[in-house]
Scaffold this active site. Sequence first.
Site, short mmCIF file in Angstrom:
data_model
loop_
_atom_site.label_atom_id
_atom_site.label_comp_id
_atom_site.label_asym_id
_atom_site.label_seq_id
_atom_site.Cartn_x
_atom_site.Cartn_y
_atom_site.Cartn_z
N ASN A 7 0.87 -1.17 0.00
CA ASN A 7 0.00 0.00 0.00
C ASN A 7 0.91 1.22 0.00
OD1 ASN A 7 -1.41 2.33 0.89
ND2 ASN A 7 -3.07 1.07 1.70
N GLU A 34 -3.91 1.91 -2.99
CA GLU A 34 -3.97 3.35 -2.73
C GLU A 34 -3.04 4.13 -3.65
OE1 GLU A 34 -5.46 5.37 0.88
OE2 GLU A 34 -4.29 3.82 1.92
N ASP A 145 -3.88 -4.89 0.88
CA ASP A 145 -4.15 -4.29 2.18
C ASP A 145 -5.54 -4.75 2.60
OD1 ASP A 145 -4.77 -2.78 4.37
OD2 ASP A 145 -4.42 -0.83 3.43
N ASN A 147 -6.76 -4.52 5.65
CA ASN A 147 -7.31 -3.74 6.76
C ASN A 147 -7.94 -4.63 7.83
OD1 ASN A 147 -6.75 -0.89 6.65
ND2 ASN A 147 -7.98 -0.77 4.77
N ASP A 216 -1.49 -6.26 6.04
CA ASP A 216 -1.20 -6.52 4.60
C ASP A 216 -0.79 -7.98 4.47
OD1 ASP A 216 -1.04 -3.58 3.35
OD2 ASP A 216 -0.19 -3.55 5.37
N ASP A 245 2.82 4.73 4.87
CA ASP A 245 2.62 4.23 6.23
C ASP A 245 2.64 2.69 6.28
OD1 ASP A 245 0.26 4.50 4.79
OD2 ASP A 245 -0.96 5.12 6.50
N HIS A 246 2.68 2.04 5.11
CA HIS A 246 2.77 0.57 5.03
C HIS A 246 4.14 0.14 4.52
CE1 HIS A 246 -1.71 -0.33 5.12
NE2 HIS A 246 -1.71 0.97 4.92
#
Length: 257
Positions: A7, A34, A145, A147, A216, A245-246
């Site tokens: 991501n 994303e 991802d 989530n 992930d 951020d991943h």
Amino acid sequence: MKIATWNVNSLKVRLPHVLEWAQMATPDVIALQETKLTDENFPETDITDAGFHVVYAGQKTYNGVAILSRYELTDVVTDIPDLADPQRRILAATTNGVRIIDLYVPNGASLDSDKYPYKLNWLAKVTAFIQQQLQEYPELVVLGDFNIAPADDDVHDPTEWEGHVLVSPPEREALQGIMDLGLSDSFRLFEQPEKSFSWWDYRAAGFRRNRGLRIDHILVSEALKARCKACIIDKEPRKWERPSDHAPVLADFASKT
DNA sequence: ATGGTGGTCTTACCA
């Protein structure tokens, strides 16, 4: 064959990171989430110049998925039965004999948000799609991802996270429902460091303090599980300037003999 | 419990 998911939280910002990491880690396939780019703004030339075939499904500002591969990408799917959704979160394609299903699962916002039932319904429709795809393609990878942190071991502080999205029992049951189709979490096929996470909040120095979640995933069908040699989370790019951020997750598969 | 940061055709919304 190495297959990765990442991501990137805006491919416009992170394109140099992706190209740099591709040189470093030498994945054959990278599933991105994303991208946050419309298709007309997708940096296709930069990616093909780096030696990848690429397919993508984007929208403005939010969501967006893409698959990069050293091999040709065919039989592309972006929309699935019973889910009329303008949000671009699904991308399936076949490459080097492997079916790749790249997912950007909705975040869900909070348990009392409208986005939470949207997430659970989305997961139910995607589960049915994966079931259908498994019948057609025994060599299948579902990655992205999700989530969803599958278990408390995938959460830096399970008590703090109780009652939040990403860890709720219905979400975990939905992920288990996908696994029950005959898919394995490749990361857990191998011994791993304790407190392994793939996402850390930008806020409150989450990465420095390793306050993360493992959300992930690379899920593999039985046929690919037998050939899976390794799965790691590569924290290196999370340390770079202006990171996503991943962190990317990378699985390695033995060639078919 | 709050809010911290980062991305986006931004001054609101998403994560």
